[in-house]
Motif scaffolding. Structure first.
Motif, mmCIF file in Angstrom:
data_model
loop_
_atom_site.group_PDB
_atom_site.id
_atom_site.type_symbol
_atom_site.label_atom_id
_atom_site.label_comp_id
_atom_site.label_asym_id
_atom_site.label_seq_id
_atom_site.Cartn_x
_atom_site.Cartn_y
_atom_site.Cartn_z
ATOM 1 N N GLU A 51 -5.736 2.343 0.633
ATOM 2 C CA GLU A 51 -5.601 2.803 -0.748
ATOM 3 C C GLU A 51 -6.562 3.955 -0.982
ATOM 4 O O GLU A 51 -7.750 3.860 -0.663
ATOM 5 C CB GLU A 51 -5.860 1.691 -1.774
ATOM 6 C CG GLU A 51 -7.034 0.817 -1.470
ATOM 7 C CD GLU A 51 -6.643 -0.425 -0.704
ATOM 8 O OE1 GLU A 51 -5.515 -0.909 -0.883
ATOM 9 O OE2 GLU A 51 -7.463 -0.912 0.072
ATOM 10 N N LYS A 57 -2.757 10.744 -7.437
ATOM 11 C CA LYS A 57 -1.928 9.546 -7.399
ATOM 12 C C LYS A 57 -2.496 8.546 -6.399
ATOM 13 O O LYS A 57 -2.937 8.922 -5.319
ATOM 14 C CB LYS A 57 -0.496 9.911 -7.017
ATOM 15 C CG LYS A 57 0.470 8.730 -6.973
ATOM 16 C CD LYS A 57 1.860 9.193 -6.560
ATOM 17 C CE LYS A 57 2.833 8.010 -6.479
ATOM 18 N NZ LYS A 57 4.188 8.453 -6.038
ATOM 19 N N VAL A 63 -0.773 -0.088 -1.314
ATOM 20 C CA VAL A 63 -0.012 0.305 -2.509
ATOM 21 C C VAL A 63 1.484 0.246 -2.218
ATOM 22 O O VAL A 63 2.256 -0.350 -2.983
ATOM 23 C CB VAL A 63 -0.407 1.723 -2.966
ATOM 24 C CG1 VAL A 63 0.418 2.139 -4.184
ATOM 25 C CG2 VAL A 63 -1.896 1.793 -3.280
ATOM 26 N N ASP A 64 1.898 0.850 -1.117
ATOM 27 C CA ASP A 64 3.319 0.863 -0.765
ATOM 28 C C ASP A 64 3.823 -0.538 -0.439
ATOM 29 O O ASP A 64 4.954 -0.911 -0.778
ATOM 30 C CB ASP A 64 3.562 1.780 0.440
ATOM 31 C CG ASP A 64 3.389 3.251 0.100
ATOM 32 O OD1 ASP A 64 3.054 3.550 -1.058
ATOM 33 O OD2 ASP A 64 3.578 4.093 1.001
ATOM 34 N N THR A 67 4.128 -2.775 -3.603
ATOM 35 C CA THR A 67 5.229 -2.229 -4.410
ATOM 36 C C THR A 67 6.571 -2.636 -3.822
ATOM 37 O O THR A 67 7.490 -3.040 -4.554
ATOM 38 C CB THR A 67 5.137 -0.694 -4.485
ATOM 39 O OG1 THR A 67 3.891 -0.320 -5.094
ATOM 40 C CG2 THR A 67 6.278 -0.112 -5.297
ATOM 41 N N ALA A 68 6.691 -2.558 -2.488
ATOM 42 C CA ALA A 68 7.936 -2.936 -1.816
ATOM 43 C C ALA A 68 8.187 -4.434 -1.907
ATOM 44 O O ALA A 68 9.333 -4.878 -2.078
ATOM 45 C CB ALA A 68 7.895 -2.487 -0.359
ATOM 46 N N ALA A 70 7.165 -6.450 -4.316
ATOM 47 C CA ALA A 70 7.552 -6.727 -5.695
ATOM 48 C C ALA A 70 9.020 -6.368 -5.931
ATOM 49 O O ALA A 70 9.762 -7.123 -6.575
ATOM 50 C CB ALA A 70 6.656 -5.946 -6.657
ATOM 51 N N LYS A 71 9.437 -5.236 -5.400
ATOM 52 C CA LYS A 71 10.834 -4.825 -5.547
ATOM 53 C C LYS A 71 11.766 -5.795 -4.841
ATOM 54 O O LYS A 71 12.812 -6.181 -5.378
ATOM 55 C CB LYS A 71 11.021 -3.413 -4.986
ATOM 56 C CG LYS A 71 12.443 -2.877 -5.130
ATOM 57 C CD LYS A 71 12.544 -1.451 -4.577
ATOM 58 C CE LYS A 71 13.977 -0.925 -4.714
ATOM 59 N NZ LYS A 71 14.092 0.454 -4.168
ATOM 60 N N LYS A 76 7.423 -7.402 -11.284
ATOM 61 C CA LYS A 76 6.746 -6.141 -11.563
ATOM 62 C C LYS A 76 5.253 -6.283 -11.317
ATOM 63 O O LYS A 76 4.703 -7.384 -11.367
ATOM 64 C CB LYS A 76 7.003 -5.712 -13.010
ATOM 65 C CG LYS A 76 8.473 -5.453 -13.324
ATOM 66 C CD LYS A 76 8.661 -5.109 -14.791
ATOM 67 C CE LYS A 76 10.135 -4.890 -15.121
ATOM 68 N NZ LYS A 76 10.341 -4.586 -16.564
ATOM 69 N N ILE A 77 4.609 -5.157 -11.050
ATOM 70 C CA ILE A 77 3.166 -5.172 -10.831
ATOM 71 C C ILE A 77 2.482 -4.112 -11.688
ATOM 72 O O ILE A 77 3.083 -3.108 -12.052
ATOM 73 C CB ILE A 77 2.814 -4.930 -9.342
ATOM 74 C CG1 ILE A 77 3.403 -3.601 -8.841
ATOM 75 C CG2 ILE A 77 3.252 -6.094 -8.490
ATOM 76 C CD1 ILE A 77 2.935 -3.213 -7.452
ATOM 77 N N ASP A 78 1.228 -4.383 -11.979
ATOM 78 C CA ASP A 78 0.365 -3.442 -12.688
ATOM 79 C C ASP A 78 -0.914 -3.342 -11.861
ATOM 80 O O ASP A 78 -1.666 -4.317 -11.757
ATOM 81 C CB ASP A 78 0.071 -3.957 -14.094
ATOM 82 C CG ASP A 78 -0.831 -3.010 -14.881
ATOM 83 O OD1 ASP A 78 -0.985 -1.848 -14.453
ATOM 84 O OD2 ASP A 78 -1.376 -3.442 -15.910
ATOM 85 N N ILE A 79 -1.145 -2.188 -11.241
ATOM 86 C CA ILE A 79 -2.271 -2.038 -10.326
ATOM 87 C C ILE A 79 -3.538 -1.649 -11.083
ATOM 88 O O ILE A 79 -3.551 -0.709 -11.877
ATOM 89 C CB ILE A 79 -1.959 -0.987 -9.243
ATOM 90 C CG1 ILE A 79 -0.836 -1.499 -8.332
ATOM 91 C CG2 ILE A 79 -3.197 -0.664 -8.432
ATOM 92 C CD1 ILE A 79 -0.421 -0.525 -7.252
#
Length: 258
Positions: A51, A57, A63-64, A67-68, A70-71, A76-79
């Motif tokens: 990270e 950004k 991070v990736d 995110t993957a 969660a999808k 959903k996520i909130d970092i």
């Protein structure tokens, strides 16, 4: 009397009919789906390639990956970006649901959090200035200064072995400061996870080098508060397995480690 009874019967029948018609409306109110849930994820933002900030950004393997996942699992996520040493305490305080940041799976941390299946084989390396010819292993650290980043496995390893090898410890809060301590000669060596320091040396032009064998053999995992979020942990493991099967996991790794 008969007319009144008939009228009452009609009213009752109409009432039952109304109840019957309303029943489907109740059953259609399904439980909240995963898509409505937002889980807060704690990450350090100074730990490339896992990270780091690029062009304003937050990017990186962790991070990736989350995110993957969660999808894949439909949530959903909130970092939340924070110092690594504060991630587990923030989870204990109820401020976070998920902890990452290149977090090694250790027995000590297992007392507080539950880990996902491992997603990366790491390990701590000993690092010195690229011009240093005197330090090649732990046995060369007597009377030397070793800098570590607070809350990391490298810091824990350094603390446990300081008496045996006779070095003193300097603690800092971020990776950049740790690298600088060795580069400018304030410290003689540092201890850091090998993928992180290897990436930093390769991409950051650091005048550092790794020496000797890896000091530990750690795996990274994704954490949730111990005994409190089994459903979320299962979704994380399922998502991770799906990403490995589909090839997306390998794509994410290759993006940063190729």
């Amino acid at each position: 009397m008969n007319k009144n009874l008939a009228l009452l019967s009609l009213v009752a029948a109409l009432g039952l009919t109304a109840c019957d018609q309303s029943t489907p409306q109740t059953t259609n109110d399904s439980p909240t789906s995963n898509q409505d849930k937002v889980y807060k994820v704690g990450l350090d933002n100074t730990y490339p390639p896992f990270e780091f900030t690029q062009n304003g950004k937050l990017v990186g393997i962790d991070v990736d990956l989350i995110t993957a996942i969660a999808k894949d699992q439909g949530f959903k996520i909130d970092i939340e970006q924070m110092d690594f040493s504060g991630i587990i305490p923030a989870m204990q305080a109820g401020m976070l649901d998920i902890g990452m940041g290149g977090m090694s799976i250790t027995d000590k941390r297992k007392e507080t959090v539950d880990f996902s299946d491992p997603y990366f084989a790491a390990g701590v390396s000993l690092v010195v200035a690229d011009t240093n010819q005197d330090i090649t292993s732990l046995s060369d650290l007597s009377d030397k200064k070793v800098v570590v980043k607070n809350g990391t496995v490298g810091a824990s390893f350094a603390d446990k072995n300081t008496k045996e090898y006779g070095y003193s410890i300097i603690q800092v809060s971020d990776s950049a400061s740790m690298f600088q301590e060795v580069t400018n000669g304030t410290a003689d060596a540092l201890m850091e996870d090998y993928p992180v320091i290897s990436y930093a040396i390769a991409t950051g032009g650091l005048k550092l080098k790794t020496v000797g064998e890896r000091l530990t053999g750690d795996d990274y995992g994704i954490s949730v508060l111990k005994g409190k979020n089994d459903e979320l942990l299962q979704m994380i493991n399922d998502g991770l397995a799906n990403l490995k099967e589909s090839g997306e996991y390998e794509t994410i790794m290759n993006t940063y480690l190729d």
